[in-house]
Design a protein around this motif. Structure first.
Motif, mmCIF file in Angstrom:
data_model
loop_
_atom_site.group_PDB
_atom_site.id
_atom_site.type_symbol
_atom_site.label_atom_id
_atom_site.label_comp_id
_atom_site.label_asym_id
_atom_site.label_seq_id
_atom_site.Cartn_x
_atom_site.Cartn_y
_atom_site.Cartn_z
ATOM 1 N N SER A 36 -21.076 -32.338 -14.366
ATOM 2 C CA SER A 36 -20.305 -31.545 -13.203
ATOM 3 C C SER A 36 -19.483 -30.455 -13.964
ATOM 4 C CB SER A 36 -19.350 -32.666 -12.552
ATOM 5 O OG SER A 36 -18.431 -33.187 -13.533
ATOM 6 N N LYS A 37 -19.675 -29.359 -12.948
ATOM 7 C CA LYS A 37 -18.833 -28.190 -13.405
ATOM 8 C C LYS A 37 -18.027 -27.688 -12.264
ATOM 9 C CE LYS A 37 -22.880 -26.762 -15.808
ATOM 10 N NZ LYS A 37 -24.259 -26.465 -15.727
ATOM 11 N N TRP A 38 -16.689 -27.834 -12.755
ATOM 12 C CA TRP A 38 -15.683 -27.412 -11.608
ATOM 13 C C TRP A 38 -15.439 -25.976 -11.463
ATOM 14 C CZ3 TRP A 38 -13.361 -28.609 -7.455
ATOM 15 C CH2 TRP A 38 -11.965 -27.934 -6.928
ATOM 16 N N ASP A 39 -15.480 -25.236 -10.298
ATOM 17 C CA ASP A 39 -15.084 -23.902 -9.997
ATOM 18 C C ASP A 39 -13.793 -24.041 -9.259
ATOM 19 O OD1 ASP A 39 -15.084 -21.345 -9.137
ATOM 20 O OD2 ASP A 39 -17.138 -21.039 -8.640
ATOM 21 N N SER A 40 -12.794 -23.216 -9.933
ATOM 22 C CA SER A 40 -11.412 -23.640 -9.435
ATOM 23 C C SER A 40 -11.270 -22.489 -8.310
ATOM 24 C CB SER A 40 -10.686 -23.604 -10.343
ATOM 25 O OG SER A 40 -10.621 -22.358 -11.101
ATOM 26 N N THR A 44 -15.173 -25.788 -5.620
ATOM 27 C CA THR A 44 -16.428 -26.818 -5.449
ATOM 28 C C THR A 44 -16.805 -27.153 -6.831
ATOM 29 O OG1 THR A 44 -17.767 -24.854 -5.617
ATOM 30 C CG2 THR A 44 -17.238 -25.522 -3.509
ATOM 31 N N THR A 45 -17.481 -28.390 -6.900
ATOM 32 C CA THR A 45 -18.186 -28.783 -8.104
ATOM 33 C C THR A 45 -19.526 -28.637 -7.957
ATOM 34 O OG1 THR A 45 -16.227 -30.478 -8.547
ATOM 35 C CG2 THR A 45 -18.444 -30.867 -9.432
ATOM 36 N N THR A 46 -20.536 -28.325 -8.972
ATOM 37 C CA THR A 46 -21.984 -28.209 -9.190
ATOM 38 C C THR A 46 -22.185 -29.418 -9.767
ATOM 39 O OG1 THR A 46 -21.864 -25.709 -8.789
ATOM 40 C CG2 THR A 46 -23.883 -27.026 -9.824
ATOM 41 N N ILE A 47 -22.931 -30.272 -9.430
ATOM 42 C CA ILE A 47 -23.309 -31.561 -9.904
ATOM 43 C C ILE A 47 -24.755 -31.564 -10.297
ATOM 44 C CG2 ILE A 47 -21.293 -32.843 -9.200
ATOM 45 C CD1 ILE A 47 -23.282 -34.357 -7.021
ATOM 46 N N ASP A 48 -25.158 -32.306 -11.315
ATOM 47 C CA ASP A 48 -26.510 -32.565 -11.341
ATOM 48 C C ASP A 48 -26.632 -34.246 -11.451
ATOM 49 O OD1 ASP A 48 -27.223 -30.096 -12.291
ATOM 50 O OD2 ASP A 48 -26.743 -30.272 -14.305
ATOM 51 N N TYR A 49 -27.259 -34.661 -10.508
ATOM 52 C CA TYR A 49 -27.480 -36.077 -10.262
ATOM 53 C C TYR A 49 -28.628 -36.599 -10.374
ATOM 54 C CZ TYR A 49 -28.652 -34.988 -5.501
ATOM 55 O OH TYR A 49 -29.354 -34.344 -4.467
ATOM 56 N N ARG A 50 -29.206 -37.927 -10.306
ATOM 57 C CA ARG A 50 -30.290 -38.699 -10.225
ATOM 58 C C ARG A 50 -30.274 -39.668 -9.074
ATOM 59 N NH1 ARG A 50 -33.783 -38.096 -14.794
ATOM 60 N NH2 ARG A 50 -32.345 -36.901 -16.561
ATOM 61 N N THR A 66 -20.787 -29.421 -4.333
ATOM 62 C CA THR A 66 -20.046 -30.309 -3.455
ATOM 63 C C THR A 66 -18.392 -29.738 -3.331
ATOM 64 O OG1 THR A 66 -19.128 -31.729 -5.061
ATOM 65 C CG2 THR A 66 -21.322 -32.282 -4.111
ATOM 66 N N GLN A 67 -17.623 -30.198 -2.492
ATOM 67 C CA GLN A 67 -16.492 -29.709 -2.028
ATOM 68 C C GLN A 67 -15.525 -30.688 -3.057
ATOM 69 O OE1 GLN A 67 -15.074 -27.255 -0.486
ATOM 70 N NE2 GLN A 67 -17.161 -26.740 -0.170
ATOM 71 N N GLY A 68 -14.564 -30.222 -3.618
ATOM 72 C CA GLY A 68 -13.599 -31.112 -4.414
ATOM 73 C C GLY A 68 -14.190 -31.457 -5.903
ATOM 74 N N SER A 84 -23.896 -34.676 -0.952
ATOM 75 C CA SER A 84 -22.939 -35.395 -2.149
ATOM 76 C C SER A 84 -21.518 -35.485 -1.622
ATOM 77 C CB SER A 84 -23.131 -34.784 -3.473
ATOM 78 O OG SER A 84 -24.435 -35.052 -4.083
ATOM 79 N N ASP A 85 -21.243 -34.575 -0.714
ATOM 80 C CA ASP A 85 -19.904 -34.153 0.098
ATOM 81 C C ASP A 85 -19.699 -35.816 0.724
ATOM 82 O OD1 ASP A 85 -21.132 -31.507 -0.134
ATOM 83 O OD2 ASP A 85 -18.762 -31.320 0.025
#
Length: 103
Positions: A36-40, A44-50, A66-68, A84-85
């Motif tokens: 996850s990478k948070w963008d203040s 938003t958070t950019t996530i990599d998921y499976r 995603t938000q938050g 993912s939200d």
């Protein structure tokens, strides 16, 4: 020997109660957040998921904003929608609470 049988019987009853309480989870997609990478600035958070569905052990990584906040290494259930939200439940909390681990 009598104490062991009683312990096993109690443990089985607790396990069956736990399984029946979370049985509904099989109807919803399960995702493991790899990173996850948070963008203040945007909040938003950019996530990599499976996606954890089925018995196949090779699953492609997907990326989504995603938000938050969403922390890496978590496993979550998607309730309501496909984004993912809509994550509502973090499985680590169930594991720690039901299995008596952690604080």
């Amino acid at each position: 020997m009598h104490e062991i049988r009683e312990f096993v019987r109690d443990a089985r009853a607790q396990f069956e109660a736990f399984i029946s309480a979370v049985e509904w989870l099989v109807d919803y997609p399960l995702r493991h957040v790899e990173s996850s990478k948070w963008d203040s600035f945007t909040g938003t958070t950019t996530i990599d998921y499976r996606e954890l569905m089925g018995a196949h052990n090779v699953v492609a990584v997907k990326t989504e904003a995603t938000q938050g906040h969403m922390e890496a290494g978590s496993t979550r259930v998607v309730l309501g929608g496909s984004r993912s939200d809509d994550f509502v439940l973090q499985l680590g909390e169930i594991e720690r609470t039901q299995l008596g681990c952690g604080s």
